[in-house]
Design an enzyme around this catalytic site. Structure first.
Site, PDB file in Angstrom:
ATOM      1  N   GLU A 317       4.550  -2.829   5.958  1.00 44.96           N
ATOM      2  CA  GLU A 317       3.548  -3.583   6.737  1.00 44.96           C
ATOM      3  C   GLU A 317       4.245  -4.249   7.913  1.00 44.96           C
ATOM      4  O   GLU A 317       4.085  -5.451   8.165  1.00 44.96           O
ATOM      5  CB  GLU A 317       2.859  -4.621   5.851  1.00 44.96           C
ATOM      6  CG  GLU A 317       2.248  -4.023   4.595  1.00 44.96           C
ATOM      7  CD  GLU A 317       1.456  -5.020   3.765  1.00 44.96           C
ATOM      8  OE1 GLU A 317       1.903  -6.165   3.636  1.00 44.96           O
ATOM      9  OE2 GLU A 317       0.383  -4.642   3.262  1.00 44.96           O
ATOM     10  N   CYS A 401      -5.460 -10.429   0.950  1.00 44.30           N
ATOM     11  CA  CYS A 401      -5.066 -11.442   1.927  1.00 44.30           C
ATOM     12  C   CYS A 401      -5.998 -11.515   3.118  1.00 44.30           C
ATOM     13  O   CYS A 401      -6.304 -12.594   3.619  1.00 44.30           O
ATOM     14  CB  CYS A 401      -3.644 -11.155   2.406  1.00 44.30           C
ATOM     15  SG  CYS A 401      -3.371  -9.449   2.920  1.00 44.30           S
TER      16      CYS A 401
HETATM   17 ZN   LIG Z   1      -3.811  -9.255   5.091  1.00 38.69          ZN
END
Ligand SMILES: [Zn+2]
Length: 797
Positions: A317, A401
């Site tokens: 990420e 998230c």
């Molecule tokens: Zn996120």
């Protein structure tokens, strides 16, 4: 023990702070038709929806179980939470909900928060420790948690990350309601941290940043310097304490003051940069500012998408290499866009320079807002710039998230519109609204904006100081209106706009006195003075730096702050990836109130390219329709592209349909990526992620299949398979072996091969076999024991 320090740092705030002070969102009231409805959907739909998901997915149950364990009850269910950071999703939505309470009282919501906060408080251990997975079962917490408190914090436990989000939520709740319930929980944890870590005590840094920003908020609300000191300690320990966990992934590869390139996990990075900016503002630490300036120059010069998204790769990420900005595989996590805005807003507060707001606005209106659907109930985790139909928003995620982050960010958008410093007042963003700006000399200046921004660049600002007097009004003139998409050479407009920006004060034209990207108007102001800014909004073509390979021979379209996307429902045959947009094709725009909650569309003549049966490229002129990027993926999956070819060499002519491309695909993986095997995108290598690939991950060592069902029975005698190898980023390799089966009535029978079943990389593996006439073909692969397998493309003749 609760800190005895009086709440509130005093009327003047801390001794040292950001030179520019933001005007809080509670002082800015939107009246517009762009943001206000979105903020209202966030309040009335997304926040209740996200609380519902937190309950449904047992995130709240985790606090209840931890509380029961603390009461000494025997738990029937000791299963660890799905992730050790599941607690943060609850905290984030509390924060978002608290922000909405600050502007709109809602007794029912407030009561819900009271009950929820009681559950959080009950899960706190006597010494302040709060981390549900360990409290539920100290002997067997989540496997990332480690056996002892904090021992895997620098790796994956997320104990400090959870607390950082708790601090943000606690301060928001205290400021919204005046209640100390959650704040007291937060301060007990912070005092535990202060007793445990710091100079002369243990060293630690958060494996996932945000604790630093959170501690700074605790400092601001309590005035207790220990929290600021701890925030600084957590930053300075990073890369300097010889930790075995230090690595670029979590920005601990070197001391923060030595860093000059944005690397690693993009959300972690932007939260750290935001925390550094906060600590620098409050301590005057110049080395932090110098590092942030270097890193910002790197991001804006090499690592920023035209949508304002950051974090190019799903591998960690993370930020990619310089100029590595692929479109279809762009990761651009919604949380990273939010982090990018937190950071750029703070850079503005440090430097009073509009170039940071240019990045903030680009991200806000494009790569951040795309993270949530128009109805507020589904979300993007990655925000790609091109799709063949494999991308769709989702109502929630295992790692959730992004939705919680959307709830807290959207609720606070009005807080980004204004800033002030001594007798300077900054107009950062353009939104129809009324604001009361408290100037340092005690005056209050009421500013009223009338505008249809972002659809129209005419902005009328009525200035009303409560007592007349002199001050400087700084009205941002966005970079896009000054022929500068970003403050670097990463993007440029293909042609210069000749329409000038205009500024009038009480009807009289005044020259643009540009200072750090703001038009400065310094004069004596009185109630009813009017400033009119005119920002021309022609449709512009953007081109990328030649080092961005993915954008070669392509243009993106921008109008005002909005980046556009061509999406399947608005274009003939649902295709947009086959389009060529000649540079001399005029582009127009118009408002469509009925489309996607009302959007300005861009139109022009494009050429659709398609290959005929002989492989020759056929051209057909057709109308191109593009919509604002943020609004894509609200009408089902299909093709989308931001970067449109303007050179024939970059175009992707629609391939001629084949037996394989027309077949229905099913597989033992049942993923949406099934379609990648017959999308007719020729991979450049086994590693090429650019157009997506099919894989069976996380399965390993098993025998798996993928199947084509043809429209009708067909004679076949050849297959070609291009295997995936994602060494360096994943666990997909060529399979141990494979074979082809054909359907014969109810039975699957192996074909009789004439050539071997090869597993070579970086090329098609062609196998010819005794011809069969069949309605379906199945490719069966036996995976290597320790690896999964995948397919870039599967052809059939
Ligand atoms: Zn996120």
């Amino acid at each position: 023990m609760i800190v005895a320090a009086a709440l509130g740092v005093g009327a003047g705030g801390p001794d040292r702070d950001y030179p520019v002070k933001p005007v809080p969102f509670t002082a800015v009231h939107f009246t517009d038709s762009f943001w206000l409805p979105r903020i209202e959907v966030n309040r009335t739909v997304t926040i209740p929806f996200a609380f519902g998901k937190c309950e449904e997915t047992k995130r709240i149950y985790n606090f209840e179980r931890a509380a029961a364990a603390l009461r000494g009850e025997k738990l029937a269910d000791k299963t660890p939470p799905g992730f050790p950071f599941d607690d943060t999703d609850v905290y984030k939505v509390i924060e978002g909900a608290a922000y909405t309470l600050s502007v709109k009282p809602d007794p029912k919501l407030e009561a819900y928060l009271d009950a929820l906060i009681a559950k959080v408080a009950a899960a706190q251990e006597p010494d302040g420790y709060l981390y549900t997975t360990r409290t539920i079962d100290p002997e067997n917490p989540h496997k990332w948690a480690g056996k002892k408190r904090w021992e895997l914090e620098e790796d994956g436990s997320h104990e400090l990350y959870n607390l950082g989000h708790l601090y943000e939520a606690a301060v928001a709740h205290y400021q919204a309601t005046g209640k100390r319930t959650l704040l007291d929980v937060a301060l007990r944890t912070a005092d535990l941290l202060d007793r445990t870590f710091g100079p002369g005590k243990q060293s630690i840094w958060p494996g996932h940043q945000i604790t630093e920003m959170g501690l700074v908020k605790l400092y601001r609300v309590t005035g207790d310097a220990r929290y600021l000191g701890l925030a600084r300690f957590l930053l300075d320990a990073r890369g300097a304490d010889g930790s075995p966990h230090a690595r670029a992934y979590n920005q601990s590869h070197e001391p923060v003051t030595a860093q000059d390139e944005a690397v690693g996990h993009a959300v972690r990075a932007t939260y750290m940069y935001s925390g550094m900016a906060d600590v620098a503002a409050l301590t005057g630490e110049e080395a932090y500012v110098k590092a942030l300036d270097r890193i910002w120059t790197n991001v804006v010069g090499q690592k920023l998408y035209v949508t304002g998204g950051i974090g190019a790769t799903g591998n960690g990420e993370a930020f990619g290499l310089n100029y590595e900005l692929p479109n279809m595989s762009a990761y651009n996590e919604t949380c990273a866009a939010i982090g990018n805005d937190y950071w750029n807003h703070r850079m503005f507060l440090l430097h009073a320079d509009a170039r940071y707001l240019d990045v903030m606005e680009r991200t806000l209106y494009n790569g951040l807002l795309s993270g949530v659907s128009l109805d507020g109930k589904s979300f993007f985790y990655p925000n790609p710039l091109e799709s063949a139909g494999q991308h769709e928003r989702s109502p929630w995620f295992g790692c959730a998230c992004c939705p919680g982050n959307i709830t807290r960010f959207l609720a606070s958008v009005p807080g980004y519109v204004y800033g002030h410093q001594a007798d300077h007042l900054y107009v950062n963003l353009f939104v129809a609204s009324t604001a009361k700006v408290p100037m340092d000399d005690g005056r209050t200046v009421t500013l009223t904006q009338d505008t249809r921004y972002p659809w129209d660049g005419a902005v009328r600002i009525t200035v009303a100081p409560d007592t007349p007097g002199r001050f400087a009004l700084h009205v941002r003139v966005p970079g896009w209106a000054r022929n500068e998409p970003v403050a670097s050479d990463l993007y440029r407009f293909a042609d210069a706009s000749e329409e000038p920006v205009t500024l009038r004060v009480n009807g009289a034209a005044v020259p643009l006195d540009l200072e750090k990207g703001f038009a400065r108007v310094e004069r004596p102001w009185k109630k009813g003075d009017v400033v009119e800014l005119g920002l021309p909004m022609p449709v512009r073509r953007v081109v990328a730096h030649p080092s961005v390979e993915a954008d070669h021979g392509r243009v993106a379209l921008q109008r005002g702050p909005l980046v556009y996307a061509a999406e399947w429902p608005d274009n003939p045959d649902g295709r947009v990836r086959d389009l060529l947009l000649p540079d001399d094709s005029p582009l127009t725009s118009g408002f469509r109130p009925e489309l996607l909650s009302g959007v300005q569309v861009v139109k022009g003549k494009a050429i659709a390219l398609a290959r005929d049966e002989q492989g020759q490229v056929r051209r057909r002129e057709q109308e191109l329709v593009a919509i604002p990027y943020y609004a894509w993926a609200n009408r089902g999956p299909g093709e989308m592209t931001v970067w449109i070819a303007d050179r024939e060499t970059s175009a992707r002519p629609q391939p001629f349909p084949t037996l394989a491309s027309r077949a229905k695909v099913t597989s033992s993986a049942e993923g949406r990526q099934d379609r990648a095997v017959h999308d007719q995108d020729e991979p450049r290598s086994s590693k090429d992620p650019s157009s997506g690939f099919f894989h069976w991950w996380p399965k390993k060592g098993t025998t798996e299949w993928i199947q084509y069902d043809f429209e009708k029975a067909a004679a076949v005698s050849v297959v070609e398979v291009y295997w995936v190898d994602d060494t360096g980023s994943g666990e997909v390799r060529a399979p141990a072996s494979w074979r082809v089966l054909y359907q014969d009535g109810a039975e699957w029978k192996p074909v009789t091969p004439r050539t071997p079943y090869a597993v070579d990389l970086d090329r098609f593996n062609r196998v010819s076999f005794e011809p069969v006439t069949t309605a379906a073909l199945r490719l069966e692969a036996t995976l290597q024991p320790q690896w999964s397998a995948g397919i870039q493309e599967w052809k059939v003749e």
